[in-house]
Write a protein that holds these residues in place. Structure first.
Motif, PDB file in Angstrom:
ATOM      1  N   LYS A 106       0.844  -1.201   0.000  1.00  0.00           N
ATOM      2  CA  LYS A 106       0.000   0.000   0.000  1.00  0.00           C
ATOM      3  C   LYS A 106       0.877   1.247   0.000  1.00  0.00           C
ATOM      4  O   LYS A 106       0.613   2.214  -0.728  1.00  0.00           O
ATOM      5  CB  LYS A 106      -0.902   0.011   1.236  1.00  0.00           C
ATOM      6  N   ARG A 107       1.932   1.232   0.828  1.00  0.00           N
ATOM      7  CA  ARG A 107       2.841   2.381   0.877  1.00  0.00           C
ATOM      8  C   ARG A 107       3.546   2.569  -0.459  1.00  0.00           C
ATOM      9  O   ARG A 107       3.743   3.696  -0.918  1.00  0.00           O
ATOM     10  CB  ARG A 107       3.877   2.193   2.001  1.00  0.00           C
ATOM     11  N   PHE A 108       3.910   1.445  -1.085  1.00  0.00           N
ATOM     12  CA  PHE A 108       4.563   1.535  -2.384  1.00  0.00           C
ATOM     13  C   PHE A 108       3.622   2.153  -3.422  1.00  0.00           C
ATOM     14  O   PHE A 108       4.009   3.057  -4.178  1.00  0.00           O
ATOM     15  CB  PHE A 108       5.003   0.141  -2.861  1.00  0.00           C
ATOM     16  N   ILE A 109       2.389   1.675  -3.477  1.00  0.00           N
ATOM     17  CA  ILE A 109       1.427   2.186  -4.464  1.00  0.00           C
ATOM     18  C   ILE A 109       1.183   3.672  -4.246  1.00  0.00           C
ATOM     19  O   ILE A 109       1.157   4.462  -5.202  1.00  0.00           O
ATOM     20  CB  ILE A 109       0.103   1.393  -4.389  1.00  0.00           C
ATOM     21  N   GLN A 110       1.028   4.080  -2.992  1.00  0.00           N
ATOM     22  CA  GLN A 110       0.796   5.491  -2.712  1.00  0.00           C
ATOM     23  C   GLN A 110       1.993   6.332  -3.129  1.00  0.00           C
ATOM     24  O   GLN A 110       1.846   7.398  -3.756  1.00  0.00           O
ATOM     25  CB  GLN A 110       0.497   5.698  -1.226  1.00  0.00           C
ATOM     26  N   ALA A 111       3.206   5.865  -2.790  1.00  0.00           N
ATOM     27  CA  ALA A 111       4.417   6.594  -3.177  1.00  0.00           C
ATOM     28  C   ALA A 111       4.547   6.660  -4.694  1.00  0.00           C
ATOM     29  O   ALA A 111       4.965   7.675  -5.259  1.00  0.00           O
ATOM     30  CB  ALA A 111       5.649   5.923  -2.558  1.00  0.00           C
ATOM     31  N   MET A 112       4.184   5.579  -5.360  1.00  0.00           N
ATOM     32  CA  MET A 112       4.243   5.529  -6.812  1.00  0.00           C
ATOM     33  C   MET A 112       3.287   6.545  -7.442  1.00  0.00           C
ATOM     34  O   MET A 112       3.653   7.292  -8.352  1.00  0.00           O
ATOM     35  CB  MET A 112       3.887   4.105  -7.270  1.00  0.00           C
ATOM     36  N   MET A 113       2.058   6.589  -6.939  1.00  0.00           N
ATOM     37  CA  MET A 113       1.074   7.523  -7.476  1.00  0.00           C
ATOM     38  C   MET A 113       1.507   8.970  -7.221  1.00  0.00           C
ATOM     39  O   MET A 113       1.367   9.836  -8.091  1.00  0.00           O
ATOM     40  CB  MET A 113      -0.298   7.265  -6.853  1.00  0.00           C
ATOM     41  N   ASP A 114       2.057   9.225  -6.037  1.00  0.00           N
ATOM     42  CA  ASP A 114       2.523  10.578  -5.705  1.00  0.00           C
ATOM     43  C   ASP A 114       3.679  11.009  -6.603  1.00  0.00           C
ATOM     44  O   ASP A 114       3.857  12.200  -6.864  1.00  0.00           O
ATOM     45  CB  ASP A 114       2.963  10.649  -4.239  1.00  0.00           C
ATOM     46  N   SER A 115       4.474  10.035  -7.070  1.00  0.00           N
ATOM     47  CA  SER A 115       5.640  10.334  -7.901  1.00  0.00           C
ATOM     48  C   SER A 115       5.305  10.408  -9.382  1.00  0.00           C
ATOM     49  O   SER A 115       6.187  10.683 -10.199  1.00  0.00           O
ATOM     50  CB  SER A 115       6.723   9.267  -7.685  1.00  0.00           C
ATOM     51  N   GLY A 116       4.068  10.126  -9.736  1.00  0.00           N
ATOM     52  CA  GLY A 116       3.683  10.183 -11.149  1.00  0.00           C
ATOM     53  C   GLY A 116       4.096   8.966 -11.953  1.00  0.00           C
ATOM     54  O   GLY A 116       4.135   9.004 -13.185  1.00  0.00           O
ATOM     55  N   MET A 118      -2.068  -5.805  -7.868  1.00  0.00           N
ATOM     56  CA  MET A 118      -3.331  -5.548  -8.558  1.00  0.00           C
ATOM     57  C   MET A 118      -4.511  -5.613  -7.600  1.00  0.00           C
ATOM     58  O   MET A 118      -5.406  -4.767  -7.630  1.00  0.00           O
ATOM     59  CB  MET A 118      -3.502  -6.554  -9.704  1.00  0.00           C
ATOM     60  N   GLN A 119      -4.515  -6.612  -6.722  1.00  0.00           N
ATOM     61  CA  GLN A 119      -5.614  -6.772  -5.777  1.00  0.00           C
ATOM     62  C   GLN A 119      -5.644  -5.633  -4.759  1.00  0.00           C
ATOM     63  O   GLN A 119      -6.703  -5.083  -4.444  1.00  0.00           O
ATOM     64  CB  GLN A 119      -5.498  -8.114  -5.056  1.00  0.00           C
ATOM     65  N   ILE A 120      -4.471  -5.271  -4.245  1.00  0.00           N
ATOM     66  CA  ILE A 120      -4.404  -4.182  -3.268  1.00  0.00           C
ATOM     67  C   ILE A 120      -4.821  -2.868  -3.918  1.00  0.00           C
ATOM     68  O   ILE A 120      -5.518  -2.046  -3.306  1.00  0.00           O
ATOM     69  CB  ILE A 120      -2.988  -4.088  -2.664  1.00  0.00           C
ATOM     70  N   ALA A 121      -4.412  -2.654  -5.169  1.00  0.00           N
ATOM     71  CA  ALA A 121      -4.794  -1.435  -5.885  1.00  0.00           C
ATOM     72  C   ALA A 121      -6.317  -1.346  -6.012  1.00  0.00           C
ATOM     73  O   ALA A 121      -6.906  -0.275  -5.821  1.00  0.00           O
ATOM     74  CB  ALA A 121      -4.140  -1.407  -7.262  1.00  0.00           C
ATOM     75  N   LYS A 122      -6.957  -2.481  -6.319  1.00  0.00           N
ATOM     76  CA  LYS A 122      -8.425  -2.500  -6.413  1.00  0.00           C
ATOM     77  C   LYS A 122      -9.049  -2.149  -5.063  1.00  0.00           C
ATOM     78  O   LYS A 122     -10.018  -1.387  -4.991  1.00  0.00           O
ATOM     79  CB  LYS A 122      -8.905  -3.873  -6.880  1.00  0.00           C
ATOM     80  N   ASP A 123      -8.473  -2.696  -3.968  1.00  0.00           N
ATOM     81  CA  ASP A 123      -8.979  -2.390  -2.631  1.00  0.00           C
ATOM     82  C   ASP A 123      -8.839  -0.901  -2.303  1.00  0.00           C
ATOM     83  O   ASP A 123      -9.606  -0.362  -1.497  1.00  0.00           O
ATOM     84  CB  ASP A 123      -8.237  -3.217  -1.574  1.00  0.00           C
ATOM     85  N   MET A 124      -7.866  -0.245  -2.927  1.00  0.00           N
ATOM     86  CA  MET A 124      -7.627   1.179  -2.707  1.00  0.00           C
ATOM     87  C   MET A 124      -8.471   2.046  -3.646  1.00  0.00           C
ATOM     88  O   MET A 124      -8.347   3.271  -3.640  1.00  0.00           O
ATOM     89  CB  MET A 124      -6.139   1.487  -2.900  1.00  0.00           C
ATOM     90  N   GLY A 125      -9.310   1.396  -4.459  1.00  0.00           N
ATOM     91  CA  GLY A 125     -10.172   2.141  -5.369  1.00  0.00           C
ATOM     92  C   GLY A 125      -9.512   2.507  -6.685  1.00  0.00           C
ATOM     93  O   GLY A 125     -10.031   3.347  -7.433  1.00  0.00           O
ATOM     94  N   LEU A 126      -8.394   1.879  -6.993  1.00  0.00           N
ATOM     95  CA  LEU A 126      -7.680   2.145  -8.246  1.00  0.00           C
ATOM     96  C   LEU A 126      -8.052   1.125  -9.305  1.00  0.00           C
ATOM     97  O   LEU A 126      -8.490   0.012  -8.984  1.00  0.00           O
ATOM     98  CB  LEU A 126      -6.170   2.127  -8.004  1.00  0.00           C
ATOM     99  N   SER A 127      -7.844   1.499 -10.562  1.00  0.00           N
ATOM    100  CA  SER A 127      -8.183   0.628 -11.685  1.00  0.00           C
ATOM    101  C   SER A 127      -6.937   0.345 -12.513  1.00  0.00           C
ATOM    102  O   SER A 127      -6.161   1.257 -12.822  1.00  0.00           O
ATOM    103  CB  SER A 127      -9.251   1.291 -12.564  1.00  0.00           C
ATOM    104  N   ILE A 128      -6.770  -0.924 -12.876  1.00  0.00           N
ATOM    105  CA  ILE A 128      -5.640  -1.324 -13.717  1.00  0.00           C
ATOM    106  C   ILE A 128      -6.201  -1.798 -15.053  1.00  0.00           C
ATOM    107  O   ILE A 128      -7.127  -2.609 -15.085  1.00  0.00           O
ATOM    108  CB  ILE A 128      -4.840  -2.455 -13.044  1.00  0.00           C
TER     109      ILE A 128
END
Length: 364
Positions: free
Chosen positions: A258-268, A284-294
């Protein structure tokens, strides 16, 4: 059953460490105080254990300096290899999609009079299996190492004794065993190149462990870096992000990702090259749980092409390894070494990879 004395337990443990190569000639043993803390015994008990080791000529003691492993110990010798059974040690009992290693090994062995015995180190541990195998009468060993730099002491004894051994998937650091590996460098390169061809410019690499531990992960990482370099896309902010997340030793993997995905999104960052499919699918599953779409919010490429990668939604774009061919070549090389020890291959066998395009990479 009579319980062995505490000093005998310490004696047996230290003797095993010496005989396995974990403690090398000249190495200093723990002090009496350190042994007391490690084994939760009195100083008298730990002193008795060291005395027994000295009486067995396994160590010598220098007043004021400590106890040291004797330098004139007779080297361990493997038992004569008179059987026709080959041992395969691997770090998992069942991993969907990876069973083709066994299929390839048995396909080659069917042309010989050798048979295969498989053991997993998930319960017993790699070191213990290696110690046991060193003293039995297997014809040879195919080893899928847990890492490139673990159990080097016992593995070097295999090398010194010319025990027929071929590694698969990874190369052992500093010990030139013949190896059969995928073209991990090209795999990392093709995964990153595919994202670049789809107009991604900020691409991160994600690993579950430090790249120093595994030659296969390291080569995938280098391939990823080479693709960025060849396309003039070295971005230090992305590189810093990648470096931060190449050191995963967090017990709570979900929070870590989760921390990685958030840092990734913040970094563009818009694209990820994942060490393997299992990590990619978890992301992919964690991203979906965070409301993100792949792949709408970010794209991802895995590595391995396990069966599950074609069943998840969206289906995972990945790098396919030819596991059966790796198993076949490992068995072939090992049989050749067993039957003609002078015929050791000079170069590692590198099996080509293939990019499998599915649905997790979006064209920007």
């Amino acid at each position: 059953m009579e319980q062995i004395p505490l000093y005998q337990h310490i004696f047996n443990t230290l003797k095993a460490r010496i005989e396995s190569g974990e403690l090398q000639p000249g190495d200093q043993l723990p002090t009496e105080a350190e042994l007391s803390r490690e084994f939760k015994v009195s100083r008298i008990t730990s002193k008795r254990a060291l005395t027994e080791l000295e009486n067995a000529n396994l160590i010598y003691r220098v007043q004021g300096k400590g106890s040291f492993v004797n330098s004139d110990l007779p080297p361990l010798r493997p038992q004569p290899r008179i059987g026709k059974e080959m041992l395969f040690i691997l770090p998992f009992t069942h991993n969907p999609g990876l069973g083709d290693y066994e299929k390839g090994i048995n396909e080659y062995l069917a042309t010989t009079d050798y048979t295969l015995n498989i053991q997993s180190n998930t319960i017993i541990g790699q070191r213990k299996l290696l110690e046991t195998a060193f003293h039995n009468n297997n014809s040879g060993l195919i080893l899928y190492p847990v890492s490139s730099n673990e159990d080097l002491g016992i593995l070097y004894q295999y090398y010194q004794s010319k025990y027929p051994l071929v590694t698969m998937d990874k190369i052992i650091d500093g010990i030139p065993f013949p190896a059969v590996i995928s073209d991990n460098f090209d795999g990392g390169y093709q995964a990153c190149k595919h994202l670049i061809e789809n107009h991604h410019r900020k691409i991160a690499f994600l690993s579950s462990s430090r790249v120093e531990k595994s030659s296969s992960i390291r080569e995938r990482y280098f391939g990823y870096l080479q693709a960025l370099y060849d396309n003039s896309l070295i971005d230090y902010s992305v590189n810093d992000l990648t470096e931060r997340y190449l050191t995963h030793e967090d017990d709570d993997g979900k929070e870590y990702y989760k921390r990685f995905i958030q840092a990734m999104m913040d970094s563009g960052v818009t694209g990820i090259v994942a060490e393997n499919d299992l990590i990619a699918i978890e992301i992919m599953q964690i991203a979906k749980d965070m409301g993100l779409s792949i792949p709408d919010d970010f794209s991802i490429v895995g590595f391995d092409n396990i069966h599950l990668s074609s069943f998840v939604e969206p289906k995972l774009t990945t790098i396919s390894q030819d596991f059966a061919q790796m198993g076949y070549m490992a068995a072939k090389n090992l049989v050749e070494i067993i039957e003609d020890p002078q015929k050791r291959p000079r170069d590692n066998v590198v099996v080509p990879i293939q990019l499998i395009e599915r649905q997790t990479v979006k064209k920007l």
